[in-house]
Scaffold this active site. Sequence first.
Site, PDB file in Angstrom:
ATOM      1  N   GLU A   1     -10.258 -27.908   9.032  1.00  0.00           N
ATOM      2  CA  GLU A   1     -11.242 -28.878   8.541  1.00  0.00           C
ATOM      3  C   GLU A   1     -12.007 -28.370   7.319  1.00  0.00           C
ATOM      4  O   GLU A   1     -12.265 -29.124   6.386  1.00  0.00           O
ATOM      5  CB  GLU A   1     -12.232 -29.185   9.674  1.00  0.00           C
ATOM      6  CG  GLU A   1     -13.208 -30.277   9.346  1.00  0.00           C
ATOM      7  CD  GLU A   1     -14.203 -30.488  10.477  1.00  0.00           C
ATOM      8  OE1 GLU A   1     -15.265 -31.036  10.196  1.00  0.00           O
ATOM      9  OE2 GLU A   1     -13.903 -30.092  11.615  1.00  0.00           O
ATOM     10  N   ASP A   2     -12.365 -27.094   7.330  1.00  0.00           N
ATOM     11  CA  ASP A   2     -13.309 -26.587   6.327  1.00  0.00           C
ATOM     12  C   ASP A   2     -12.712 -25.634   5.293  1.00  0.00           C
ATOM     13  O   ASP A   2     -13.426 -25.151   4.423  1.00  0.00           O
ATOM     14  CB  ASP A   2     -14.473 -25.868   7.043  1.00  0.00           C
ATOM     15  CG  ASP A   2     -15.308 -26.825   7.871  1.00  0.00           C
ATOM     16  OD1 ASP A   2     -15.319 -28.017   7.544  1.00  0.00           O
ATOM     17  OD2 ASP A   2     -15.937 -26.375   8.850  1.00  0.00           O
TER      18      ASP A   2
ATOM     19  N   HIS B   1     -10.956 -22.763  15.000  1.00  0.00           N
ATOM     20  CA  HIS B   1     -11.053 -24.211  15.228  1.00  0.00           C
ATOM     21  C   HIS B   1     -11.574 -25.007  14.033  1.00  0.00           C
ATOM     22  O   HIS B   1     -11.333 -26.215  13.938  1.00  0.00           O
ATOM     23  CB  HIS B   1     -11.898 -24.508  16.487  1.00  0.00           C
ATOM     24  CG  HIS B   1     -13.378 -24.384  16.286  1.00  0.00           C
ATOM     25  ND1 HIS B   1     -14.060 -23.210  16.510  1.00  0.00           N
ATOM     26  CD2 HIS B   1     -14.308 -25.292  15.903  1.00  0.00           C
ATOM     27  CE1 HIS B   1     -15.358 -23.398  16.275  1.00  0.00           C
ATOM     28  NE2 HIS B   1     -15.527 -24.655  15.898  1.00  0.00           N
TER      29      HIS B   1
ATOM     30  N   ASP C   1     -17.687 -25.473  21.471  1.00  0.00           N
ATOM     31  CA  ASP C   1     -18.149 -25.725  20.102  1.00  0.00           C
ATOM     32  C   ASP C   1     -19.456 -26.514  20.126  1.00  0.00           C
ATOM     33  O   ASP C   1     -20.431 -26.181  19.452  1.00  0.00           O
ATOM     34  CB  ASP C   1     -17.053 -26.488  19.362  1.00  0.00           C
ATOM     35  CG  ASP C   1     -17.483 -26.957  17.974  1.00  0.00           C
ATOM     36  OD1 ASP C   1     -18.034 -26.136  17.222  1.00  0.00           O
ATOM     37  OD2 ASP C   1     -17.262 -28.137  17.640  1.00  0.00           O
TER      38      ASP C   1
ATOM     39  N   ASP D   1     -41.639 -31.121  45.610  1.00  0.00           N
ATOM     40  CA  ASP D   1     -41.879 -30.878  47.038  1.00  0.00           C
ATOM     41  C   ASP D   1     -40.577 -30.622  47.790  1.00  0.00           C
ATOM     42  O   ASP D   1     -40.586 -30.296  48.967  1.00  0.00           O
ATOM     43  CB  ASP D   1     -42.585 -32.090  47.675  1.00  0.00           C
ATOM     44  CG  ASP D   1     -44.089 -32.049  47.401  1.00  0.00           C
ATOM     45  OD1 ASP D   1     -44.549 -30.999  46.928  1.00  0.00           O
ATOM     46  OD2 ASP D   1     -44.756 -33.056  47.646  1.00  0.00           O
TER      47      ASP D   1
ATOM     48  N   HIS E   1     -20.365 -18.717  13.973  1.00  0.00           N
ATOM     49  CA  HIS E   1     -20.179 -19.872  14.864  1.00  0.00           C
ATOM     50  C   HIS E   1     -18.879 -19.780  15.671  1.00  0.00           C
ATOM     51  O   HIS E   1     -18.921 -19.826  16.910  1.00  0.00           O
ATOM     52  CB  HIS E   1     -20.239 -21.172  14.055  1.00  0.00           C
ATOM     53  CG  HIS E   1     -19.805 -22.385  14.808  1.00  0.00           C
ATOM     54  ND1 HIS E   1     -20.485 -22.842  15.926  1.00  0.00           N
ATOM     55  CD2 HIS E   1     -18.743 -23.224  14.633  1.00  0.00           C
ATOM     56  CE1 HIS E   1     -19.862 -23.928  16.403  1.00  0.00           C
ATOM     57  NE2 HIS E   1     -18.812 -24.166  15.628  1.00  0.00           N
TER      58      HIS E   1
END
Length: 708
Positions: A76-77, A72, A139, A259, A48
């Site tokens: 957080e993870d 990034h 992201d 059209d 990712h």
Amino acid sequence: MYLFEGLKQKVANYLPPDEVELVEKAYIAARDAHDGQQRSSGDPYITHPVAVTGILADMHMDHETLMGALLHDVIEDTHHDKDSLSEQFGETVAELVEGVSKLDKFKFSSKEEAQAENFRKMMMAMVEDIRIILIKLADRTHNMRTLGALRPDKRRRIARETLEIYVPIANRLGIHEIKNELEDLGFHAMYPMRYRALQSAVKQARGNRREIIENTRQEIISRLEEKQINADVSGREKHLYSIYRKMKNKELMFNQIMDIYAFRVIVNTVDDCYRVLGCMHGLYKPIENRFKDYVAIPRTNGYQSLHTSLIGPHGIPVEIQIRTHDMDEMADKGVAAHWMYKDQTKATRSTAQTRARKWMQSLLELQQSASSSFEFIEHVKADLFPDEIYVFTPDGRIIELPMQATAVDFAYAVHTDVGNSCVGVRVDRKTYSLNKPLQNGQTIEIITSPRANPNANWLNFVVTAKARTQIRHFLKRQHAEEAIQMGNRLLRHALGKIRLDDIPEEDKNRVVLETQHQDFTSLLEDIGLGNELSAIIARRLIGDSQESDMLSDKNKNIAIKGTEGLLVSYSPCCHPIPGDEILAVLSPGKGILIHQIGCRNIRKLRKEEPQRVLPMQWEDNTSGEFKASVRIELINRQGTLATLTNTVSSTDSNIISLQTEEKESNIYYIDLELTCRDRIHLATILRKIRNMPEVQSVSRHSKTKSVN
């Protein structure tokens, strides 16, 4: 390292070797940090951030942005924090990563509050460094590309958020490549059946149109070659979401949209743009009012192009966009085009970047004025971002405003002080209504007065976030000032013969502490708002002093004149007017509500909570218009209602509302709410009505309504 090889090759095409090495170092750190983690699809998590970085590398972003993109999700993870990233990769990269990180570590009372606060934090981080939002958009783009692995309800939620927030941000920053992709991916996730049906219809139509498009394209090329203009000419297809939105908003059939044949002409210089425009208007007949010059007046997001609509071969409508190569790159990449983060001089900064920074400065002002994350997101979403109109100040300066903007929006766009003191407007030298939407190209002259103030009714028609925020801010401040003045009056009245100025400061400070207020001014404000009772505060101030018998007699009246402002209002149940005997009820948070002394709705309150009821009287010089309620019983003949309204009008009164109720055959009750100056004026109105031959009775009318 196999995952990094493709990205490394892409990055090496435009970055020097030492910066490529730094990007590789960030990749290794991200790979190790996410080791063992998987995405919902089952792929290793590192795929990712690599894909996100690839999107930014296609935009030729600088090495710090690419490093921030690779890292990034690390804060957080994983176990990494900002300090460790700062030590390893520098403060700038660490701040980019922190700016993109979500607020999962914070606790909120609801999911909506968390989303609103997360959005506020993201927008404020973007103000600090615009590269944060570019990483966030990349992201979101990759997340949307891989949405299939999620549950249908989660797909729809993420798609709605994408269409409501991220697409408008990409549009506002001029990054149309990402905007168009996010729109189509969001459309597919929200409405998969509609997406497939439309996709199939477009494929079928494309086959039927190919020959017409090519023939028209060759005609355009031939005409430009005759004039010796070098240009790239291509047929331009609308993307699916654009077609869907046009069908929905304009209620058009699919074949009506298909059209229209669209072409893009790319040339070398601005002069060539206008030469091409002349050629096209010579080749095909232009359609009236369908020409837009975004070259001379760029859109808010920096987009520049000439747009014209023509009647092409066989009567087919043809849309043509004409722009230079630089403008074309700007149209696709917006603030990311010609990235010059380290060289931000006026000479080099792109139009999109300049306008983006101007917009971000306005976000900072909104953030400072908004009382909550919800109010902030409401304002920003209101600004994200309708089509613009362009109007002029009297000295010729161009002001950009959203569609439906009014003269009040214009006044605040010029300057907050101009908006706050606005009393009227002249448009193209003619008187114009403040609430009427402005049109493209008008010249606006705001009429101001030093004694003027914003009107709360303006909130019903202004459309710009700045106007709405500044009006609310002024009204809030005015409300506070009025509450302080009213609290001062109520407390002085409660103190009776004891002067407030004579009370020692230590006694005031003691009561401030006892009541848990910041200072004595905030205590006065709460008294004015009805949150504190003046009689109780008065007793606390003097303590057990022997002067307690000098406190105000509760039967002594406070005088009002009817123009006190927001903190004094008049009860709609009994409509008190000057000349009536009156009482005031303290309503927590609202101030003072005036009732007639005999009003049935406050009888219970006067017995159970007498401290909330204050004796009041009208000042001798009371002026203004007041509402009164009147009940009339009349015989309903043809023209009677017209005669009644004319009679009221002849007494210098206005009818605010009118309700009818059938009493019996041909006899009706008419309940009128009308304006009057005082009891004498109302008596004159009632006498005139009573003299009508159809009227059987007329009297003041009151309603039963609970009082809080």
